[in-house]
Write a protein that holds these residues in place. Structure first.
Motif, PDB file in Angstrom:
ATOM      1  N   ILE A 159     -57.178  -3.371 -82.237  1.00  0.00           N
ATOM      2  CA  ILE A 159     -56.454  -2.646 -82.903  1.00  0.00           C
ATOM      3  C   ILE A 159     -55.754  -3.446 -84.173  1.00  0.00           C
ATOM      4  O   ILE A 159     -55.657  -2.821 -85.318  1.00  0.00           O
ATOM      5  CB  ILE A 159     -54.938  -2.633 -81.759  1.00  0.00           C
ATOM      6  N   VAL A 160     -55.812  -4.665 -83.986  1.00  0.00           N
ATOM      7  CA  VAL A 160     -55.554  -5.831 -85.103  1.00  0.00           C
ATOM      8  C   VAL A 160     -56.418  -5.568 -86.335  1.00  0.00           C
ATOM      9  O   VAL A 160     -56.134  -5.085 -87.540  1.00  0.00           O
ATOM     10  CB  VAL A 160     -55.433  -7.018 -84.798  1.00  0.00           C
ATOM     11  N   THR A 161     -57.981  -5.454 -86.107  1.00  0.00           N
ATOM     12  CA  THR A 161     -58.924  -5.568 -87.201  1.00  0.00           C
ATOM     13  C   THR A 161     -58.794  -3.935 -87.823  1.00  0.00           C
ATOM     14  O   THR A 161     -58.907  -3.810 -88.840  1.00  0.00           O
ATOM     15  CB  THR A 161     -60.184  -5.612 -86.488  1.00  0.00           C
ATOM     16  N   SER A 162     -58.567  -3.017 -86.994  1.00  0.00           N
ATOM     17  CA  SER A 162     -58.248  -1.574 -87.583  1.00  0.00           C
ATOM     18  C   SER A 162     -57.230  -1.485 -88.573  1.00  0.00           C
ATOM     19  O   SER A 162     -57.322  -0.576 -89.521  1.00  0.00           O
ATOM     20  CB  SER A 162     -58.445  -0.449 -86.419  1.00  0.00           C
ATOM     21  N   GLN A 163     -56.142  -2.134 -88.111  1.00  0.00           N
ATOM     22  CA  GLN A 163     -54.900  -1.973 -88.908  1.00  0.00           C
ATOM     23  C   GLN A 163     -55.268  -2.732 -90.382  1.00  0.00           C
ATOM     24  O   GLN A 163     -54.936  -2.211 -91.384  1.00  0.00           O
ATOM     25  CB  GLN A 163     -53.837  -2.776 -88.140  1.00  0.00           C
ATOM     26  N   PHE A 164     -55.898  -3.835 -90.211  1.00  0.00           N
ATOM     27  CA  PHE A 164     -56.363  -4.582 -91.621  1.00  0.00           C
ATOM     28  C   PHE A 164     -57.253  -3.803 -92.420  1.00  0.00           C
ATOM     29  O   PHE A 164     -56.963  -3.752 -93.515  1.00  0.00           O
ATOM     30  CB  PHE A 164     -57.239  -5.773 -91.352  1.00  0.00           C
ATOM     31  N   GLU A 165     -58.169  -2.912 -91.952  1.00  0.00           N
ATOM     32  CA  GLU A 165     -58.905  -1.793 -92.481  1.00  0.00           C
ATOM     33  C   GLU A 165     -58.179  -0.714 -93.143  1.00  0.00           C
ATOM     34  O   GLU A 165     -58.298  -0.219 -94.257  1.00  0.00           O
ATOM     35  CB  GLU A 165     -60.243  -1.459 -91.666  1.00  0.00           C
ATOM     36  N   TRP A 166     -57.177  -0.245 -92.366  1.00  0.00           N
ATOM     37  CA  TRP A 166     -56.349   0.733 -92.939  1.00  0.00           C
ATOM     38  C   TRP A 166     -55.518   0.272 -93.993  1.00  0.00           C
ATOM     39  O   TRP A 166     -55.424   1.013 -94.855  1.00  0.00           O
ATOM     40  CB  TRP A 166     -55.261   1.389 -91.676  1.00  0.00           C
ATOM     41  N   LYS A 167     -55.182  -0.868 -93.745  1.00  0.00           N
ATOM     42  CA  LYS A 167     -54.215  -1.458 -94.770  1.00  0.00           C
ATOM     43  C   LYS A 167     -54.932  -1.662 -96.135  1.00  0.00           C
ATOM     44  O   LYS A 167     -54.571  -1.287 -97.315  1.00  0.00           O
ATOM     45  CB  LYS A 167     -53.566  -2.589 -94.534  1.00  0.00           C
ATOM     46  N   GLN A 168     -56.134  -1.991 -95.821  1.00  0.00           N
ATOM     47  CA  GLN A 168     -57.177  -2.098 -97.087  1.00  0.00           C
ATOM     48  C   GLN A 168     -57.450  -0.929 -97.917  1.00  0.00           C
ATOM     49  O   GLN A 168     -57.424  -0.778 -99.028  1.00  0.00           O
ATOM     50  CB  GLN A 168     -58.478  -2.866 -96.779  1.00  0.00           C
TER      51      GLN A 168
END
Length: 106
Positions: free
Chosen positions: A16-25
């Motif tokens: 979840i944390v890594t996917s959120q970083f990707e979405w934010k980018q």
């Protein structure tokens, strides 16, 4: 040893944390792209506005030249009219003088 559910929860949290970083980018990239496009559109709009203003200024200058030309023609017409009126007045006074002389001779 760590239990299986704890490891699964831990992996889920990491996912979840890594996917959120990707979405934010991705969102940041899309926002930057949108901003660039808006700047480009704004710059084109300014260019078109400047072109329109220049075109209007040229038209205004042409109209001013045309008005000046018409004013000069009007002045010439007035001067010609004065000359004609002056000639008429002289001619009329000459005719009246001739008629007087003719009446006096009779």
């Amino acid at each position: 040893m760590v239990s299986r559910p704890v490891i699964l929860v831990f992996l889920l949290v990491i996912l979840i944390v890594t996917s959120q970083f990707e979405w934010k980018q991705q969102l940041v990239n899309e926002l930057e792209s949108t901003t660039r496009n808006q700047k480009h559109i704004s710059s084109r709009e300014e260019f078109v506005k400047d072109k329109i203003i220049l075109s209007q200024e040229k038209m205004i200058q042409k109209l001013n030249d045309f008005i000046q030309n018409l004013q000069q023609q009007l002045l010439q017409c007035r001067e010609n009219n004065k000359t004609v009126n002056s000639s008429r007045t002289s001619l009329t006074s000459y005719i009246i003088e001739i008629q007087r002389q003719h009446m006096m001779d009779d």
